[in-house]
Write an enzyme that holds these catalytic residues in place. Structure first.
Site, PDB file in Angstrom:
ATOM      1  N   LYS A  54       7.690   9.385   5.262  1.00 33.60           N
ATOM      2  CA  LYS A  54       7.063   8.602   6.343  1.00 33.60           C
ATOM      3  C   LYS A  54       8.075   8.348   7.459  1.00 33.60           C
ATOM      4  O   LYS A  54       7.756   8.483   8.642  1.00 33.60           O
ATOM      5  CB  LYS A  54       6.541   7.271   5.802  1.00 33.60           C
ATOM      6  N   GLN A  98       5.360  -0.497   0.882  1.00 28.55           N
ATOM      7  CA  GLN A  98       5.032   0.581  -0.056  1.00 28.55           C
ATOM      8  C   GLN A  98       4.556   0.003  -1.396  1.00 28.55           C
ATOM      9  O   GLN A  98       5.233  -0.826  -1.994  1.00 28.55           O
ATOM     10  CB  GLN A  98       6.275   1.470  -0.270  1.00 28.55           C
ATOM     11  N   ASP A 121      -1.715   0.204   7.550  1.00 27.08           N
ATOM     12  CA  ASP A 121      -2.308   0.761   6.332  1.00 27.08           C
ATOM     13  C   ASP A 121      -3.781   0.349   6.199  1.00 27.08           C
ATOM     14  O   ASP A 121      -4.525   0.931   5.405  1.00 27.08           O
ATOM     15  CB  ASP A 121      -1.558   0.212   5.096  1.00 27.08           C
TER      16      ASP A 121
END
Ligand code: NDP
Length: 296
Positions: A54, A98, A121
């Site tokens: 990422k 994460q 997200d």
């Protein structure tokens, strides 16, 4: 009939090029780069790989990447404090924590601490609510990537029968909401669904997000249907080597479907590309700039 193979890798590469153009234009107008902060707690090897790719993709797209690592035994309060600082930092447009988190941390509480307007997200309940009621917000990256692939294949989804298998908060539920928004007729199937093969056989669009290798058989697929396989399963292949397979029995399904995503190289590459897209969209919104038309 043999299905068209949907090349998610190539589609994602084109999307990332477009995002890089938007990121560049943003920097010229705002006088700063769009920024994505990624927080990793602990040393899970798979999570480390995701975080590294990422960060690399963020920099390649001309954006700023901020990475934070906390030890596996860090207190939840320390993570919440880091999130509060990122919420307040004007250089940060997107925040990603994460998952999974270590067991002593409460994921719901941690996600709830992220500013919904930086939640690229799309996991915050505010963004789930916005999607449910049809307001602008952030949509989870994997289902939004699936929708982009579907629209690229089909143009309009209006009136089509869609079956989503799996009802997780990060894939199945938002996928069903997106398909509904596009005027498809949606069935959301799960482990308690009766006669799943018959349910799937009605569908013009099948999205499988289950986590069971090869569960969806070729005989379940309506001839000509579009099949998106979100599943990522590691199975033992020849010579004891592990390989990745999806939730769909690919070799069978491709003889019946109209188009199908392979695993790997189908839905998977879309996730990071959409994360970059959500970050650049956040940057434009936060600076009050008009969004580029093709970023929507
Ligand atoms: P979850 O484990 O959170 O959800 C799985 C869903 O599948 C549940 O809703 C479950 O039903 C349903 N299910 C389980 N068994 C069956 C069955 N026999 N028949 C019908 N439905 C069943 O998974 P995720 O949504 O997080 O992920 C799904 C897959 O997608 C995984 O392989 C994951 O690795 C992959 N994935 C890939 C991504 C990417 O491409 N970038 C991103 C995210 C996920 P119930 O609710 O009733 O338990």
């Amino acid at each position: 009939m043999t299905a068209r193979v949907i090349d998610g890798k190539a589609f994602a590469a084109r999307l990332r090029d477009r995002i890089a153009d938007h990121a560049h234009a943003f920097e010229e107008r705002a006088g700063r780069k769009a920024g994505l902060a990624v927080v990793l707690v602990g040393e899970d090897p798979a999570s480390e790989v995701y975080v590294r790719s990422k960060a690399r993709a963020t920099v390649e797209a001309g954006m700023a990447s901020f990475e934070f690592k906390l030890p596996a035994d860090a207190a939840e309060a320390e993570l919440l404090d880091r999130i509060a600082k990122l919420n307040a930092d004007p250089a940060v447009d997107g925040i990603l924590v994460q998952l999974p988190l270590p067991r002593h941390m409460n994921e719901d509480k941690v996600i709830a601490a992220i500013d919904p307007n930086k939640d690229v997200d799309g996991f915050h309940v505010v963004n789930a609510g916005r999607l449910a009621v049809g307001q602008h917000g952030f949509v989870p990256c994997t289902p939004l990537g699936c929708l982009m692939l579907l629209k690229d294949q089909l143009g309009s989804l209006e009136g089509l029968d869609a079956v989503v298998i799996g009802r997780s908060n990060i894939v199945g539920k938002p996928m069903a909401a997106l398909l509904t928004r596009e005027n498809a007729t949606v069935t959301l199937a799960h482990s308690r669904t009766k006669d799943l093969p018959d349910v799937v056989r009605r569908a013009d669009i099948v999205v499988a997000a289950v986590g069971r290798p090869g569960m969806v058989r070729g005989s379940w697929i309506k001839p000509g249907a579009i099949v998106l396989d979100v599943g990522i399963n590691r199975v033992e292949g020849e010579g004891g080597k592990t390989r990745l397979v999806g939730d769909v029995a690919y070799d069978e399904a491709k003889e019946v479907a109209g188009a199908i995503t392979p695993v790997p190289g189908g839905v998977g590459p879309m996730t990071i590309a959409v994360l970059l897209r959500n970050t650049v969209v956040s940057a434009y919104r936060r600076e009050g700039l008009d969004l580029p038309k093709d970023a929507i």
